[in-house]
Structures are given as C-alpha cells and as structure tokens.
Design an enzyme around this catalytic site. Structure first.
Site, PDB file in Angstrom:
ATOM      1  N   SER A 264       9.638   4.812   7.692  1.00 54.79           N
ATOM      2  CA  SER A 264       9.214   5.976   6.913  1.00 54.79           C
ATOM      3  C   SER A 264       8.565   5.569   5.602  1.00 54.79           C
ATOM      4  O   SER A 264       8.089   6.418   4.866  1.00 54.79           O
ATOM      5  CB  SER A 264      10.422   6.851   6.624  1.00 54.79           C
ATOM      6  OG  SER A 264      11.321   6.140   5.801  1.00 54.79           O
ATOM      7  N   CYS A 265       8.581   4.268   5.274  1.00 53.46           N
ATOM      8  CA  CYS A 265       8.140   3.888   3.925  1.00 53.46           C
ATOM      9  C   CYS A 265       6.860   3.074   3.860  1.00 53.46           C
ATOM     10  O   CYS A 265       5.889   3.514   3.235  1.00 53.46           O
ATOM     11  CB  CYS A 265       9.264   3.142   3.219  1.00 53.46           C
ATOM     12  SG  CYS A 265      10.709   4.178   2.965  1.00 53.46           S
ATOM     13  N   PHE A 266       6.844   1.880   4.486  1.00 52.71           N
ATOM     14  CA  PHE A 266       5.702   0.989   4.258  1.00 52.71           C
ATOM     15  C   PHE A 266       4.357   1.644   4.592  1.00 52.71           C
ATOM     16  O   PHE A 266       3.459   1.669   3.742  1.00 52.71           O
ATOM     17  CB  PHE A 266       5.847  -0.325   5.033  1.00 52.71           C
ATOM     18  CG  PHE A 266       6.863  -1.284   4.457  1.00 52.71           C
ATOM     19  CD1 PHE A 266       7.679  -0.929   3.400  1.00 52.71           C
ATOM     20  CD2 PHE A 266       6.994  -2.552   4.984  1.00 52.71           C
ATOM     21  CE1 PHE A 266       8.620  -1.808   2.877  1.00 52.71           C
ATOM     22  CE2 PHE A 266       7.925  -3.449   4.469  1.00 52.71           C
ATOM     23  CZ  PHE A 266       8.734  -3.070   3.430  1.00 52.71           C
TER      24      PHE A 266
END
Ligand code: NAD
Length: 433
Positions: A264-266
């Site tokens: 969900s982040c990078f």
C-alpha cells in the site's frame, strides 16, 4: 494519556494496540461499523503478527472503538489521523479521506472545551498537514491553531508483517509540529520507547516519510535492473549484491532482485512524490524510472514462462501462482506483483490455480475467475508451470510437491528455491538469476 485513533486499518489498529500497550487509554474511530464491532470484541480487523494477543489483552479496558467523533474527541487529548491516502487516477495523492476525517474532527473540536491536538500519521505530501488538515479543522471548529488546538505530523515507518515489533522498537520517531507545546505533548506519548525523537516542522516530517519510502523503492528497482542485466550475462546477481551490500554506505537490505515491490505504500508514495514534484515544476526522472522498472518486472515473469512453454502457448495451459500477498506475513494484496501477472495470464487464456497461506480471500475480491487452493500441493497438481510470486517461508521447503505437476517448470520471482538442494527434478528458471 488519552488518545483517539481515526481509521482502523493497518496503521491505525497497530498504533492503537501499541499505544494501549504503552499504558495509554485508546479510543479507535472508524466509519466501518463492522471494524468497530470487531475491535470492541478484541478481534483485529487485519492480520499482523502479535496483534491478536495485544487486542485481546487491552480490548474493553484500555482500547475501545466507536464511530462517534464527538465521544472520542471529548474523551481524548490527542487524535491521530490514520486514514488511507490512495493514489488518484494520475498517481497524485487523493486527500478526500483525510479531508473528510479533518472535517469530522473539526466539528467535534468545536464542541470540546480545552486544548486538543491532531496528529497526522497518514502519509501525506509536503504541505498537506498545514494547508489541508489545519485549515479544514480551523474552518469546521471555528477555533485557532496554536491557541485552541495543536497540529503535528508524525509519519509511520512500520513494515507490514512486523508492524507491532517496528512500532515498539522504532529506529526513528519524527514529530513535525507547528509549535513546541504540541511537539512536547506528542513526544510524551512515546516516552517509554528507547528512541531519539527528531523534532521538526510538519512539511519536513511529511518529506522525510516520502524520501524514506522512495529511497527504499529505488534500491529495489536498482537491484532489479542490475539483476536483469546480470541474468543476460550469466552472472549471479545475488553474489554481486552480497558483496556490494557489505559497503557500509550501501548496506545489505533491499538489494534482493525479484518480481518488484508492491503494497500500500511504495508504489503509491513514489507516484505521489512524482506528482507533487511535477506540480511544483520539477521533472523527477529518477523516480519515474523507479516506477517504470517496477511495472516491467512482473511481466518479465511472463516472458520467461513464454520462453519455456513456447511463444503463444500459454492459452489453455494450467499455471499455478504461488503467493498472492504483496509480501510474506501479511494478508495485504494491495499492489501485489501477482495482480499484473494473473491479469496478463488471464488475458493470454491461461487456466490459473493459486495458493497463498493468508491472502486468498482478499484476492478473490479481485479475481473471482481463478481457482484457489488451500495448499501449494493443491495448486501445483497437474500444472504445466508454476510462478512463485511471494517470499513465504513455506515455499523454501517445497520439494516433492513439484512432482505433482504435469511439467515441473518453476519460474521463481523471489529467489526461494535452490534446485540443487531439492530432490525433485525440476526445470527451474530464476527471474534475475
Ligand atoms: P487502511 O486503508 O488499511 O485503513 C484506513 C481505515 O480508515 C479504514 O478502516 C477505513 O474504514 C477508515 N476510514 C476511512 N474514512 C474514515 C473516516 N472519515 N473516519 C474514520 N475512519 C475512516 O489504511 P492503512 O494501510 O492503515 O494506511 C493508512 C495511512 O498510513 C496511509 O496514508 C498510508 O500510506 C500510511 N502508512 C501505511 C503503512 C502500511 O504499512 N500500511 C505504513 C506507513 C504508513
């Protein structure tokens, strides 16, 4: 201290359970009534190692959940915004959920007597905390930042799968506050953790989070590009990176080449930083390449498969996909590299059997037209080839299971199998090695 946590996803639930463990009184707020019920029953709404035990210990006593902002704000000193900040269609950050949560907080703060602090823990692009959160709360509460309420940005660096450990053993805590009073109160929450606190302003704190993620993503895409070149030259990229990583200026972590990064982040954070850079008139060439390499990488798996089965020969073939989560030890499939691989295999007419120890239920919401199995053996039975997409430990021990396949073609996207160490005779292809 009394803390309210807005948003009970990965970051919110882990923060809530850990703040309770640190001795604070915690109220979770979520608009999802199902999650509220689960938390009040001591059941984690997501999987994280150690979370179940912490929730069981603190639910009903130091950890409760509600969807009532007024109750939560009145009964806490500090509110953490932990809602999602997804990518918009153009990769820019979608702040609509942060805006909605800020408006609800503002309305509740309007009714509260006394000082209240709002801390942004969601990952937001530089300037958001002051230009969006502070101003929305000011607008909806009719109160003044600095006098009636404080605002800070406190990014979260936890790794999914090891989130509880990371929260309790941080290697950095960053607090970007609008004034010293707010900074001191937020710092107090972390007093029992053995970690130095970086005190700064909100936009620097926001930038630290993006630079952290973008740099790690850059290390991965760099390693994948080097891996692709090494493979063509017949060089073992893992041997190369093992040596390169001993340089203390580089370090060994995040140099494993493979099918690329997900989660969900990078992907979302690098894209948001690219978009923010463009907004302010800068063309971020390096960051764009990081995303491009990452998008190409899973499709290299398909090319290897085609080279083994013969071009155009995937139609009608049974392909086992081992691993659906974006990484091991989580049920999170957001931006998992198995998604573009499955989509392309379906496009090419393959019959897909899949297995993941935790993430099958989540993936069923994305692909209902593939067959899910409860074991690797089930997915491998009669398969023409298999693709290893996630670094689950149990895949390292696969051996006789490959014997159930029609053809023992194993395309490894995560460097999990050492063919010389297993008894089963397999036709092994590593993605970059
Ligand atoms: P998530 O999507 O898992 O959870 C968000 C939660 O917010 C959901 O439960 C949703 O129901 C709730 N919500 C939505 N609107 C709401 C509202 N108006 N009021 C109250 N609750 C509301 O998100 P996540 O993965 O926990 O990420 C949250 C933020 O933290 C994001 O900005 C993310 O980039 C950042 N972050 C995530 C990680 C990670 O590993 N997942 C790590 C560091 C930072």
């Amino acid at each position: 201290m009394k803390v309210s946590i807005i948003g009970s996803g990965y970051v919110g639930t882990v923060s809530a359970a850990c703040f309770a463990e640190l001795g604070h009184e915690v109220i979770c707020i979520d608009i999802d009534e199902e999650k509220v019920k689960q938390i009040n029953a001591g059941i984690p709404p997501i999987y994280e190692e150690g979370l179940k035990e912490l929730m069981k210990k603190h639910a009903e006593h130091h950890l409760i959940a509600t969807s009532d902002y007024d109750y939560a704000v009145t009964n806490s000193d500090v509110s953490f915004i932990c809602v999602g900040t997804p990518s918009g269609d153009d990769g820019s950050i979608d702040l609509s959920i942060v805006r909605a949560a800020s408006a609800s907080l503002g309305r509740a703060i309007a009714k509260k007597e006394g000082y209240h602090i709002v801390v942004v823990k969601s990952t937001v692009v530089p300037e958001t905390t002051e230009k969006v959160v502070l101003s929305t709360i000011g607008e909806y509460s009719g109160k003044r930042a600095g006098d009636d309420f404080g605002i800070a940005m406190n990014p979260e660096f936890l790794r999914e799968g090891k989130a509880i450990y990371d929260f309790m053993h941080p290697d950095k805590i960053v607090i970007g506050a609008i004034d010293e009073r707010t900074s001191a109160i937020v710092s107090e929450l972390y007093r029992s953790l053995d970690c130095e606190i970086t005190h700064t302003n909100p936009k620097t704190a926001e930038m630290i989070k993006y630079v952290n993620n973008s740099f790690l993503a850059t290390k991965i895409s760099f390693s994948n590009e080097i891996g692709n070149i090494c493979k063509k030259l017949g060089i073992d990229t893992y041997e190369v990176m093992q040596a390169v990583g001993t340089d203390f200026r580089i370090s060994k972590s995040f140099l494993n080449s493979g099918a690329g990064f997900g989660g969900s982040c990078f992907p979302k954070d690098v894209k948001a930083l690219i978009s923010k850079a463009k907004d302010i008139g800068y063309d971020p060439l390096l960051l764009e390449s990081v995303i491009e390499v990452n998008e190409r990488q899973p499709l290299e798996m398909i090319e290897l498969l085609e080279s083994k089965l013969g071009n155009g020969n995937i139609t009608g073939k049974r392909i086992a996909v081992l691993g659906l989560a974006f990484k091991n030890d989580t049920d999170d499939i957001r931006e998992s590299r198995s998604i573009p691989v499955i989509a392309e295999l379906l496009h090419l007419g393959a019959d897909i059997t899949a297995y993941d120890p935790m993430a099958s239920d989540e993936m069923k919401k994305v692909f209902s037209n593939i067959t899910y199995h409860i074991s690797a053996a089930g997915a491998l039975k009669d398969a023409d080839a298999c693709l290893i997409m996630t670094e689950w430990d149990e895949f390292r021990n696969l051996d006789s299971e490959f014997g159930l396949m029609k053809n023992s073609i194993v395309i490894d996207g995560r460097h999990m199998i050492v063919p010389e160490d297993i008894e089963q005779d397999i036709d092994y292809v590593g993605l970059c090695w």
